[in-house]
Write a protein that holds these residues in place. Structure first.
Motif, PDB file in Angstrom:
ATOM      1  N   ALA A 186       0.825  -1.210   0.000  1.00  0.00           N
ATOM      2  CA  ALA A 186       0.000   0.000   0.000  1.00  0.00           C
ATOM      3  C   ALA A 186       0.861   1.263   0.000  1.00  0.00           C
ATOM      4  O   ALA A 186       0.541   2.250  -0.665  1.00  0.00           O
ATOM      5  CB  ALA A 186      -0.933  -0.005   1.203  1.00  0.00           C
TER       6      ALA A 186
ATOM      7  N   ALA B 208       1.280   3.502  -3.513  1.00  0.00           N
ATOM      8  CA  ALA B 208       0.171   4.375  -3.121  1.00  0.00           C
ATOM      9  C   ALA B 208      -0.338   5.202  -4.292  1.00  0.00           C
ATOM     10  O   ALA B 208      -1.539   5.475  -4.394  1.00  0.00           O
ATOM     11  CB  ALA B 208       0.624   5.288  -1.979  1.00  0.00           C
TER      12      ALA B 208
ATOM     13  N   LEU C 128      -2.443   2.524  -6.376  1.00  0.00           N
ATOM     14  CA  LEU C 128      -3.585   1.934  -5.675  1.00  0.00           C
ATOM     15  C   LEU C 128      -4.444   3.037  -5.077  1.00  0.00           C
ATOM     16  O   LEU C 128      -4.376   3.340  -3.883  1.00  0.00           O
ATOM     17  CB  LEU C 128      -3.100   0.971  -4.596  1.00  0.00           C
ATOM     18  N   SER C 129      -5.252   3.654  -5.909  1.00  0.00           N
ATOM     19  CA  SER C 129      -6.124   4.728  -5.450  1.00  0.00           C
ATOM     20  C   SER C 129      -7.367   4.767  -6.321  1.00  0.00           C
ATOM     21  O   SER C 129      -7.443   4.115  -7.363  1.00  0.00           O
ATOM     22  CB  SER C 129      -5.387   6.072  -5.509  1.00  0.00           C
TER      23      SER C 129
ATOM     24  N   LEU D  78      -8.521   0.980  -6.531  1.00  0.00           N
ATOM     25  CA  LEU D  78      -8.438   0.556  -5.139  1.00  0.00           C
ATOM     26  C   LEU D  78      -9.771  -0.001  -4.665  1.00  0.00           C
ATOM     27  O   LEU D  78      -9.819  -1.046  -4.000  1.00  0.00           O
ATOM     28  CB  LEU D  78      -8.011   1.729  -4.261  1.00  0.00           C
TER      29      LEU D  78
ATOM     30  N   ILE E 176     -10.271  -3.868  -3.442  1.00  0.00           N
ATOM     31  CA  ILE E 176     -10.760  -4.151  -2.090  1.00  0.00           C
ATOM     32  C   ILE E 176     -12.007  -5.019  -2.151  1.00  0.00           C
ATOM     33  O   ILE E 176     -12.158  -5.984  -1.400  1.00  0.00           O
ATOM     34  CB  ILE E 176     -11.039  -2.844  -1.329  1.00  0.00           C
TER      35      ILE E 176
END
Length: 267
Positions: free
Chosen positions: A68, A72, A75-76, A80, A84
């Motif tokens: 993460a 970062a 992964l947004s 993301l 998830i």
């Protein structure tokens, strides 16, 4: 904070003792691999079960924390949220497998490939994306037809994942020769040692699968089945694959629990 302290220490080491730090981490992996190989060969069942009990959850937390933070910027947003959701679905499938068995395992396979598909769509463009999705579709069909083999392959591939992160980590070492030495050591424990184990080179030193840990972990056959194809579970190859899994799992824990939290510097 502790991560900041590690970063500051690491930056000092890299700036003043880059060569010595590199030599140290190379020998750290050599010694760790030797220790992990010894205990995995002598007590593969105990190594697998006790290692999972001691470091399973902890390594997952540290692994997710590292990924993460490291990615970062990628992964947004929508990606993301999708990942998830899919990973949550995998967890639910594994819980459902306790009650319904095979249907939940097949659903987990589909969701797993959906994760890879989502990553491919986000990271690739044009022909590369089409090729990746076609390969995932073909692999998915094979996995659904042979689910037992799918989960065995997945178990071993999971333990190989650190190689890619360590390969990238080597870029911060002070010289190209040092980077090559470090990467050669990683290839040694990830690929060469398992190949030698599978070929039977270390058979005279294997300790078998009987263990007092079976008193609370249950019979060894289900544990071996998680690391060996169905046809190989009760064979010498099955024992070799269990030893390989125990060895790689131990090194996997070493990377995520001990090495990267200490030496992830300059980030």
């Amino acid at each position: 904070d502790v991560p900041g302290q590690f970063n500051r220490e690491g930056q000092t080491e890299r700036g003043q003792l880059g060569h010595l730090m590199t030599v140290r981490v190379i020998w750290l992996f050599v010694v760790s691999a030797a220790v992990a190989l010894t205990i995995a060969m002598r007590a593969p069942l105990a190594t697998t079960v006790l290692g999972l009990m001691a470091f399973g959850v902890l390594h997952n937390v540290l692994e997710l924390r590292y990924v993460a933070g490291r990615f970062a910027s990628v992964l947004s947003g929508r990606l993301l949220a999708v990942l998830i959701g899919l990973i949550t679905a995998i967890v639910l499938c594994r819980l459902a497998a306790i009650a319904v068995g095979q249907p939940a395992r097949l659903a987990e396979i589909l969701v797993g490939y959906a994760v890879l598909g989502a990553a491919s769509v986000a990271a690739l463009r044009g022909p590369l994306r089409a090729l990746a999705l076609a390969m995932l579709a073909a692999a998915g069909v094979a996995s659904l037809n042979w689910p037992a083999y799918h989960f065995v392959v997945l178990a071993h591939l999971h333990n190989v994942v650190p190689l890619f992160f360590l390969w990238e980590w080597a870029r911060r070492l002070p010289s190209v020769p040092m980077q090559r030495w470090f990467r050669a050591v990683q290839i040694g424990w990830v690929l060469v040692i398992p190949a030698l184990l599978l070929a039977g080179v270390f058979d005279p030193y294997l300790g078998g699968v009987s263990s007092s840990v079976a008193r609370f972990a249950g019979q060894p056959r289900p544990i071996i089945a998680a690391s060996a194809p169905p046809a190989a579970v009760v064979t010498e190859v099955g024992v070799r694959l269990l030893v390989i899994f125990a060895f790689l799992q131990t090194m996997h824990y070493f990377v995520w629990v001990a090495f990267l939290p200490r030496y992830e510097i300059g980030r």
